[in-house]
Each structure stands twice: as C-alpha cells, then as structure tokens.
Design a protein around this motif. Sequence first.
Motif, PDB file in Angstrom:
ATOM      1  N   ASP A  79       0.816  -1.160  -0.061  1.00 28.82           N
ATOM      2  CA  ASP A  79       0.166  -0.031   0.070  1.00 28.82           C
ATOM      3  C   ASP A  79       0.716   1.275  -0.138  1.00 28.82           C
ATOM      4  O   ASP A  79       0.273   2.351   0.083  1.00 28.82           O
ATOM      5  N   ASP A  80       2.035   1.196   0.114  1.00 27.29           N
ATOM      6  CA  ASP A  80       3.080   2.321  -0.158  1.00 27.29           C
ATOM      7  C   ASP A  80       3.481   2.495  -1.398  1.00 27.29           C
ATOM      8  O   ASP A  80       4.112   1.581  -2.057  1.00 27.29           O
ATOM      9  N   THR A  81       3.150   3.906  -2.066  1.00 34.55           N
ATOM     10  CA  THR A  81       3.976   4.084  -2.975  1.00 34.55           C
ATOM     11  C   THR A  81       5.342   4.656  -3.204  1.00 34.55           C
ATOM     12  O   THR A  81       5.420   5.852  -2.416  1.00 34.55           O
ATOM     13  N   CYS A  82       6.353   4.002  -3.338  1.00 36.97           N
ATOM     14  CA  CYS A  82       7.668   4.266  -2.896  1.00 36.97           C
ATOM     15  C   CYS A  82       8.752   4.535  -4.142  1.00 36.97           C
ATOM     16  O   CYS A  82       8.540   3.613  -5.223  1.00 36.97           O
TER      17      CYS A  82
ATOM     18  N   LYS B 206      -3.834   5.648   6.465  1.00 39.64           N
ATOM     19  CA  LYS B 206      -5.146   6.144   7.022  1.00 39.64           C
ATOM     20  C   LYS B 206      -6.298   5.678   6.157  1.00 39.64           C
ATOM     21  O   LYS B 206      -7.372   5.428   6.632  1.00 39.64           O
ATOM     22  N   LEU B 207      -6.054   5.424   4.832  1.00 40.84           N
ATOM     23  CA  LEU B 207      -6.938   5.139   3.876  1.00 40.84           C
ATOM     24  C   LEU B 207      -7.487   3.641   4.296  1.00 40.84           C
ATOM     25  O   LEU B 207      -8.706   3.418   4.069  1.00 40.84           O
ATOM     26  N   HIS B 208      -6.562   2.869   4.677  1.00 40.29           N
ATOM     27  CA  HIS B 208      -6.865   1.217   4.553  1.00 40.29           C
ATOM     28  C   HIS B 208      -7.447   1.133   6.070  1.00 40.29           C
ATOM     29  O   HIS B 208      -7.654  -0.131   6.449  1.00 40.29           O
ATOM     30  N   ALA B 209      -6.908   2.058   7.164  1.00 37.26           N
ATOM     31  CA  ALA B 209      -7.312   1.831   8.390  1.00 37.26           C
ATOM     32  C   ALA B 209      -8.618   1.367   8.728  1.00 37.26           C
ATOM     33  O   ALA B 209      -8.970   0.573   9.659  1.00 37.26           O
TER      34      ALA B 209
ATOM     35  N   PHE C 170       0.491  -9.628  14.466  1.00 36.34           N
ATOM     36  CA  PHE C 170       0.383  -8.176  15.098  1.00 36.34           C
ATOM     37  C   PHE C 170      -0.822  -7.798  14.800  1.00 36.34           C
ATOM     38  O   PHE C 170      -1.879  -7.006  15.467  1.00 36.34           O
ATOM     39  N   ASP C 171      -1.258  -7.524  13.361  1.00 38.43           N
ATOM     40  CA  ASP C 171      -2.551  -6.991  12.829  1.00 38.43           C
ATOM     41  C   ASP C 171      -3.649  -7.488  13.302  1.00 38.43           C
ATOM     42  O   ASP C 171      -4.607  -6.910  13.805  1.00 38.43           O
ATOM     43  N   LYS C 172      -3.815  -8.913  13.485  1.00 43.58           N
ATOM     44  CA  LYS C 172      -4.918  -9.562  13.810  1.00 43.58           C
ATOM     45  C   LYS C 172      -5.240  -9.475  15.463  1.00 43.58           C
ATOM     46  O   LYS C 172      -6.403  -9.144  15.910  1.00 43.58           O
ATOM     47  N   VAL C 173      -3.992  -9.511  16.000  1.00 40.03           N
ATOM     48  CA  VAL C 173      -4.363  -9.326  17.476  1.00 40.03           C
ATOM     49  C   VAL C 173      -4.695  -7.808  17.890  1.00 40.03           C
ATOM     50  O   VAL C 173      -5.506  -7.690  18.857  1.00 40.03           O
TER      51      VAL C 173
ATOM     52  N   LEU D 168      -7.121  -1.991  18.618  1.00 40.72           N
ATOM     53  CA  LEU D 168      -6.149  -1.240  18.639  1.00 40.72           C
ATOM     54  C   LEU D 168      -5.872  -0.428  17.238  1.00 40.72           C
ATOM     55  O   LEU D 168      -5.115   0.211  16.970  1.00 40.72           O
ATOM     56  N   GLY D 169      -6.735  -1.001  16.161  1.00 40.19           N
ATOM     57  CA  GLY D 169      -6.531  -0.269  14.823  1.00 40.19           C
ATOM     58  C   GLY D 169      -5.465  -0.894  14.118  1.00 40.19           C
ATOM     59  O   GLY D 169      -4.823  -1.815  14.632  1.00 40.19           O
ATOM     60  N   TYR D 170      -5.227  -0.460  13.044  1.00 41.36           N
ATOM     61  CA  TYR D 170      -4.478  -0.750  11.799  1.00 41.36           C
ATOM     62  C   TYR D 170      -3.343   0.610  11.635  1.00 41.36           C
ATOM     63  O   TYR D 170      -3.818   1.419  11.422  1.00 41.36           O
ATOM     64  N   PRO D 171      -2.183   0.029  11.325  1.00 36.85           N
ATOM     65  CA  PRO D 171      -1.492  -1.188  11.359  1.00 36.85           C
ATOM     66  C   PRO D 171      -1.143  -1.866  12.560  1.00 36.85           C
ATOM     67  O   PRO D 171      -1.054  -0.974  13.854  1.00 36.85           O
ATOM     68  N   GLY D 172      -1.281  -2.993  12.886  1.00 37.68           N
ATOM     69  CA  GLY D 172      -1.169  -3.727  14.045  1.00 37.68           C
ATOM     70  C   GLY D 172       0.139  -3.680  15.090  1.00 37.68           C
ATOM     71  O   GLY D 172       0.224  -3.333  15.989  1.00 37.68           O
ATOM     72  N   GLY D 173       1.333  -3.588  14.392  1.00 34.15           N
ATOM     73  CA  GLY D 173       2.504  -3.688  14.713  1.00 34.15           C
ATOM     74  C   GLY D 173       3.089  -2.456  15.636  1.00 34.15           C
ATOM     75  O   GLY D 173       3.238  -2.682  16.906  1.00 34.15           O
TER      76      GLY D 173
END
Length: 299
Positions: free
Chosen positions: A11-14, A35-38, A172-175, A181-186
């Motif tokens: 999801d990052d444009t690099c 923020k878009l995918h959260a 991390f994301d699933k927990v 706690l939202g996304y990204p989980g890590g």
Amino acid sequence: MIILGIDTSCDDTCIAILKVKSFEILSNLISSQVKLHARYGGVWPFLAKREHQKNLPIVLKKALQKAGNPKVDLIAVTIGPGLEPCLWTGINFAKDLAKNFKKQIVPVNHLEAHIFANLLSSKSCYRKKMEKVFPAACLVVSGGHTILFLMRKIGKYKLIGETRDDAAGECFDKVARILGLGYPGGPAIATEAAKPKIQNTKYKIQLPRPMINQKNYDFSFAGLKTAVFYDFKIRSQKIRSSKTYIREMAKEVQQAIVDVLIYKTLRAAKEYNLKSIILGGGVAANDELRKQFKEKINQ
C-alpha cells in the motif's frame, strides 16, 4: 550510475534514487496509504492500486526534484512478492518510464531488497568488507512474510525456515484488531507494550511460543493469534476494555513473537557458524525486537 527504484508491492507508493558508485541515497520518498486502509483493518488491494495510479507521477516528480533532477541510467522495479494489482501498477509505470527514458529495467525481488537495505551503510557496502558480513543469517519479517535465509554471499541464498501459516506482522495486525487497537497492528501493539507497567497487574497472561522447541527453523503464528482470541473471549466486557488488560496482552504477545524470532535465528547462526545476522522487513523496525537481538548477541 544513477538508479531510479520503484516499489508498489503493497500500500505504500515508493520511489528512490540511488547513486551506485558511492551507495548514496539521493532521494527516498514514500506516499503512505495507512489512513485510507485503517477503516478496513487491512489493505484493500484494488483501492491500493487506484491510489498507486494517482500517486506514482506525483512521487516521481518530487523524488527527481529532491535528487537534483539527475540523469537516470537504470530503472529498477519490484516484481514480487506482493499484492498483484499493486505490483502491476508499478511495473507498468516503470515500463512507460523505460520507454520514455530509453533505459533498461531491472526486476527486483522485494524480500531480497529488504536484506540489501542493510548493506547501504558506508561501513559495510564495500566489497572489501563483505568478508566480515558473510555468511549471514537473514531474517525477513513483515506483514506477509517470516523467512529465515542462510546467505553465503550476495545472490547466494538457502531457505532454512519460513512461516507455515500467519507471518509475524499478520499476527500483530490480527491481535490488534481483537484488542480494538486499529491498523497497522505492529506499531499499535508496540506502543501499548512500551507504556509503563501498571502496578498490581492481576491477569498474568501467558501465551505460547509456537514451535520454539522444534528442531527446524520454521515459524507459526496463527496459533498465537488464536490463543489471544480465546483469552479475550473468556474475559468480561469490563476487563476486555480495560487499559491494564490491553497493555498486558500487548506486552505478552509482542514478547512471544520476539522470543521465537530471536531464539530460532540465533540457533541457526550458531549451528551454521555464521558471522552476522541481518534483519529486514517492516517488523524489523520493532524497537523491542532490535533491542533484545542486540542484548542476546552481546551475551
């Protein structure tokens, strides 16, 4: 030689511009879609693709300007692994650039790039110093991958371990989603785990360290996520939403993942008589993982 690198594996444009002779990064720009995918609790591939299409020309212009608009000699682009709609957006953009610039395209495996990122330091990038680095254990840990390589030299790898189900970052994301706690989980889990310990904690959460005692170098984190879910399920609503419980669970799940990653990697380094350990991937940015790796290595 000036290389223009493009990555749209998730999801990052690099886009980065690298001066190869001195291994100098002239520019390195990222347009994040977090923020878009959260709101979805994870990456929606076709939404990410649309954003890449919009962002690539903008990021390219800014990257070139920041680098001083150098003459590009080569174009590198991520071809995998990653989300297919996202990957093809970057690949097609690179093809158009190569045609316009009349330059060659170099395909890049982004897991290998995670490893090579460690070699950009002036202390380690030169060939005469490579004998101090290799052979090395390479642990690549991200949302989609948990892989342990034996790296004899640049381009020569042996896969010795990988996840059998969920990757560490996925866990991390699933927990984080379970705990609200939202996304990204890590980063969300790490933030909670780093908060000062609450006095008189009473939940005494103990999670498993999956596959830590098995003789292979494979990983498995699906069961860890399930253990969190079952613990969460038996708690009352008051406990589930309490700061104490969330903080304790975040700290324990992070430590469980860290314990497994470090133990298996260090065991591989010892068994194969390796000279160094290389970390790559998004989860490698976890401060506790890096701190504890250093502590264990220096013991």
